[in-house]
Design an enzyme around this catalytic site. Sequence first.
Site, PDB file in Angstrom:
ATOM      1  N   VAL A   1       0.807  -1.228   0.000  1.00 41.16           N
ATOM      2  CA  VAL A   1       0.000   0.000   0.000  1.00 41.16           C
ATOM      3  C   VAL A   1       0.842   1.282   0.000  1.00 41.16           C
ATOM      4  O   VAL A   1       0.321   2.360  -0.279  1.00 41.16           O
ATOM      5  CB  VAL A   1      -0.990   0.057   1.197  1.00 41.16           C
ATOM      6  CG1 VAL A   1      -2.046  -1.027   1.082  1.00 41.16           C
ATOM      7  CG2 VAL A   1      -0.257  -0.019   2.538  1.00 41.16           C
TER       8      VAL A   1
ATOM      9  N   ASN B   1      -6.965  -1.050   5.544  1.00 37.99           N
ATOM     10  CA  ASN B   1      -6.709  -1.672   6.843  1.00 37.99           C
ATOM     11  C   ASN B   1      -5.250  -2.050   7.070  1.00 37.99           C
ATOM     12  O   ASN B   1      -4.836  -2.224   8.224  1.00 37.99           O
ATOM     13  CB  ASN B   1      -7.617  -2.914   6.934  1.00 37.99           C
ATOM     14  CG  ASN B   1      -7.262  -3.812   8.070  1.00 37.99           C
ATOM     15  OD1 ASN B   1      -7.572  -3.501   9.213  1.00 37.99           O
ATOM     16  ND2 ASN B   1      -6.600  -4.933   7.785  1.00 37.99           N
TER      17      ASN B   1
ATOM     18  N   SER C   1      -6.818   3.373  15.167  1.00 44.77           N
ATOM     19  CA  SER C   1      -6.538   2.582  16.370  1.00 44.77           C
ATOM     20  C   SER C   1      -6.926   3.407  17.582  1.00 44.77           C
ATOM     21  O   SER C   1      -7.027   4.643  17.499  1.00 44.77           O
ATOM     22  CB  SER C   1      -5.034   2.274  16.435  1.00 44.77           C
ATOM     23  OG  SER C   1      -4.681   1.715  17.687  1.00 44.77           O
TER      24      SER C   1
ATOM     25  N   TYR D   1       3.784   4.658  15.810  1.00 49.94           N
ATOM     26  CA  TYR D   1       2.447   4.093  15.569  1.00 49.94           C
ATOM     27  C   TYR D   1       1.372   5.052  16.059  1.00 49.94           C
ATOM     28  O   TYR D   1       0.390   5.317  15.355  1.00 49.94           O
ATOM     29  CB  TYR D   1       2.356   2.750  16.303  1.00 49.94           C
ATOM     30  CG  TYR D   1       1.085   1.968  16.070  1.00 49.94           C
ATOM     31  CD1 TYR D   1       0.854   1.314  14.857  1.00 49.94           C
ATOM     32  CD2 TYR D   1       0.125   1.846  17.069  1.00 49.94           C
ATOM     33  CE1 TYR D   1      -0.312   0.578  14.652  1.00 49.94           C
ATOM     34  CE2 TYR D   1      -1.037   1.104  16.872  1.00 49.94           C
ATOM     35  CZ  TYR D   1      -1.248   0.471  15.662  1.00 49.94           C
ATOM     36  OH  TYR D   1      -2.399  -0.260  15.464  1.00 49.94           O
TER      37      TYR D   1
ATOM     38  N   ALA E   1       1.636   8.312  16.505  1.00 49.56           N
ATOM     39  CA  ALA E   1       1.636   9.500  15.644  1.00 49.56           C
ATOM     40  C   ALA E   1       0.988   9.181  14.298  1.00 49.56           C
ATOM     41  O   ALA E   1       0.194   9.968  13.768  1.00 49.56           O
ATOM     42  CB  ALA E   1       3.062  10.001  15.445  1.00 49.56           C
TER      43      ALA E   1
ATOM     44  N   LYS F   1      -1.236   6.792  13.590  1.00 44.20           N
ATOM     45  CA  LYS F   1      -2.683   6.536  13.696  1.00 44.20           C
ATOM     46  C   LYS F   1      -3.449   7.834  13.995  1.00 44.20           C
ATOM     47  O   LYS F   1      -4.598   7.980  13.562  1.00 44.20           O
ATOM     48  CB  LYS F   1      -2.956   5.450  14.741  1.00 44.20           C
ATOM     49  CG  LYS F   1      -2.443   4.062  14.322  1.00 44.20           C
ATOM     50  CD  LYS F   1      -3.134   3.523  13.066  1.00 44.20           C
ATOM     51  CE  LYS F   1      -2.760   2.086  12.769  1.00 44.20           C
ATOM     52  NZ  LYS F   1      -3.451   1.538  11.576  1.00 44.20           N
TER      53      LYS F   1
HETATM   54  P1  NAD Z   1      -2.151  -8.156  11.078  1.00 44.10           P
HETATM   55  O1  NAD Z   1      -0.692  -8.012  11.202  1.00 44.10           O
HETATM   56  O2  NAD Z   1      -2.789  -9.485  11.119  1.00 44.10           O
HETATM   57  O3  NAD Z   1      -2.697  -7.418   9.755  1.00 44.10           O
HETATM   58  C1  NAD Z   1      -2.015  -6.438   9.060  1.00 44.10           C
HETATM   59  C2  NAD Z   1      -1.881  -6.873   7.628  1.00 44.10           C
HETATM   60  O4  NAD Z   1      -1.305  -5.813   6.881  1.00 44.10           O
HETATM   61  C3  NAD Z   1      -0.954  -8.074   7.484  1.00 44.10           C
HETATM   62  O5  NAD Z   1      -1.615  -9.121   6.781  1.00 44.10           O
HETATM   63  C4  NAD Z   1       0.228  -7.529   6.708  1.00 44.10           C
HETATM   64  O6  NAD Z   1       0.841  -8.461   5.819  1.00 44.10           O
HETATM   65  C5  NAD Z   1      -0.400  -6.368   5.969  1.00 44.10           C
HETATM   66  N1  NAD Z   1       0.582  -5.371   5.558  1.00 44.10           N
HETATM   67  C6  NAD Z   1       1.633  -4.893   6.272  1.00 44.10           C
HETATM   68  N2  NAD Z   1       2.317  -3.996   5.546  1.00 44.10           N
HETATM   69  C7  NAD Z   1       1.666  -3.891   4.352  1.00 44.10           C
HETATM   70  C8  NAD Z   1       1.892  -3.123   3.178  1.00 44.10           C
HETATM   71  N3  NAD Z   1       2.937  -2.281   3.082  1.00 44.10           N
HETATM   72  N4  NAD Z   1       1.030  -3.268   2.149  1.00 44.10           N
HETATM   73  C9  NAD Z   1      -0.018  -4.124   2.227  1.00 44.10           C
HETATM   74  N5  NAD Z   1      -0.273  -4.879   3.306  1.00 44.10           N
HETATM   75  C10 NAD Z   1       0.575  -4.764   4.348  1.00 44.10           C
HETATM   76  O7  NAD Z   1      -2.724  -7.248  12.246  1.00 44.10           O
HETATM   77  P2  NAD Z   1      -4.170  -6.703  12.603  1.00 44.10           P
HETATM   78  O8  NAD Z   1      -4.167  -6.560  14.066  1.00 44.10           O
HETATM   79  O9  NAD Z   1      -5.252  -7.450  11.917  1.00 44.10           O
HETATM   80  O10 NAD Z   1      -4.049  -5.228  11.988  1.00 44.10           O
HETATM   81  C11 NAD Z   1      -4.930  -4.694  11.029  1.00 44.10           C
HETATM   82  C12 NAD Z   1      -5.027  -3.218  11.254  1.00 44.10           C
HETATM   83  O11 NAD Z   1      -5.642  -3.005  12.537  1.00 44.10           O
HETATM   84  C13 NAD Z   1      -3.699  -2.473  11.288  1.00 44.10           C
HETATM   85  O12 NAD Z   1      -3.842  -1.223  10.627  1.00 44.10           O
HETATM   86  C14 NAD Z   1      -3.470  -2.259  12.781  1.00 44.10           C
HETATM   87  O13 NAD Z   1      -2.661  -1.149  13.023  1.00 44.10           O
HETATM   88  C15 NAD Z   1      -4.882  -2.056  13.260  1.00 44.10           C
HETATM   89  N6  NAD Z   1      -5.127  -2.258  14.693  1.00 44.10           N
HETATM   90  C16 NAD Z   1      -4.929  -3.452  15.288  1.00 44.10           C
HETATM   91  C17 NAD Z   1      -5.195  -3.590  16.634  1.00 44.10           C
HETATM   92  C18 NAD Z   1      -5.012  -4.897  17.371  1.00 44.10           C
HETATM   93  O14 NAD Z   1      -5.154  -4.899  18.606  1.00 44.10           O
HETATM   94  N7  NAD Z   1      -4.725  -5.988  16.708  1.00 44.10           N
HETATM   95  C19 NAD Z   1      -5.677  -2.506  17.378  1.00 44.10           C
HETATM   96  C20 NAD Z   1      -5.872  -1.300  16.723  1.00 44.10           C
HETATM   97  C21 NAD Z   1      -5.608  -1.183  15.377  1.00 44.10           C
END
Ligand code: NAD
Length: 263
Positions: A66, A92, A144, A157, A159, A161
């Site tokens: 992305v 996402n 987030s 992270y 900053a 988000k």
């Molecule tokens: P995850 O690591 O399972 O999912 C993130 C996905 O993004 C992975 O499959 C990864 O391969 C992909 N990714 C990473 N860099 C990329 C790039 N440059 N281009 C395309 N894809 C890329 O983790 P998750 O927890 O499911 O996270 C999803 C989103 O939710 C993220 O933005 C994360 O910051 C956010 N988030 C997660 C939590 C939590 O507690 N898990 C809380 C708040 C926000």
Amino acid sequence: MGLFEGKAGLVTGAAGGIGRASAIAFAAEGGSVVVSDLESSREQAEETVAIIESAGGRAIFVPADVSHNESIKNVVDQTVATFGRLDFAHNNAGIVAIGGVTDIEEAAWDRVFEVDVKGVWLSLKHEILYMREHGGGTIVNTASESGLTGTPLASPYVAAKHAVVGLTKTAAGEVANQGIRINAIAPGSVWTPMMASAPSEVQELLLAPQPIHRMGTPEEIANSVIWLCSDLSSYVTGITLSIDGGALANAQSYDPTWSPSAA
Ligand code: NAD
């Protein structure tokens, strides 16, 4: 009839965690879905596609980083080429880097901003360029809880988000009268591969302020994404929806050991 019957869209970072859950949820509501993630996550992304297809849904995998303009533009193009339209998008994909303000490596700082901020901007740009010429659409960005409050040892992270929250507000305002709604979600602690990779003391710290005292599930987050992308939320744009077990409303459990007294 499902909420997304006859519609099509894309989910980035859909190889696992929250993105996989939202791709499955869109498809369960009748939507055709482009499952996008890094080429290096192909196997897990194709697993997401297989789960959708085995439930009778339609999905394809389109690899993309992305943070690269042409790469995310290709995801939009492939969505339209395959399914004929782009009605919804869940931006996402995201990464985290752990380290205090004084310790974080410059390269780690830059990469978090490239993926978490620039990646969302580039995704928005290509989605909006298509949607405003083709009857509008709905977009959800994954911010987030860390986009709404500080989180120790996660400065890039936090900053980044916060930037996603601001970007969501201003983009939503720009296209509000062009049939496009844009919102963000602010998940609290959710049990995903990203969370599983965090040290257990960090997991405990993150969970501490959550009155609903358990990790959320990816499916609980996906339910809100579906609502924000559907007509059920037709008067909602520019918001960041907390889905955090009450954490932000009750953030009073800060552990002072993370901010030791001066010697
Ligand atoms: P995850 O690591 O399972 O999912 C993130 C996905 O993004 C992975 O499959 C990864 O391969 C992909 N990714 C990473 N860099 C990329 C790039 N440059 N281009 C395309 N894809 C890329 O983790 P998750 O927890 O499911 O996270 C999803 C989103 O939710 C993220 O933005 C994360 O910051 C956010 N988030 C997660 C939590 C939590 O507690 N898990 C809380 C708040 C926000």
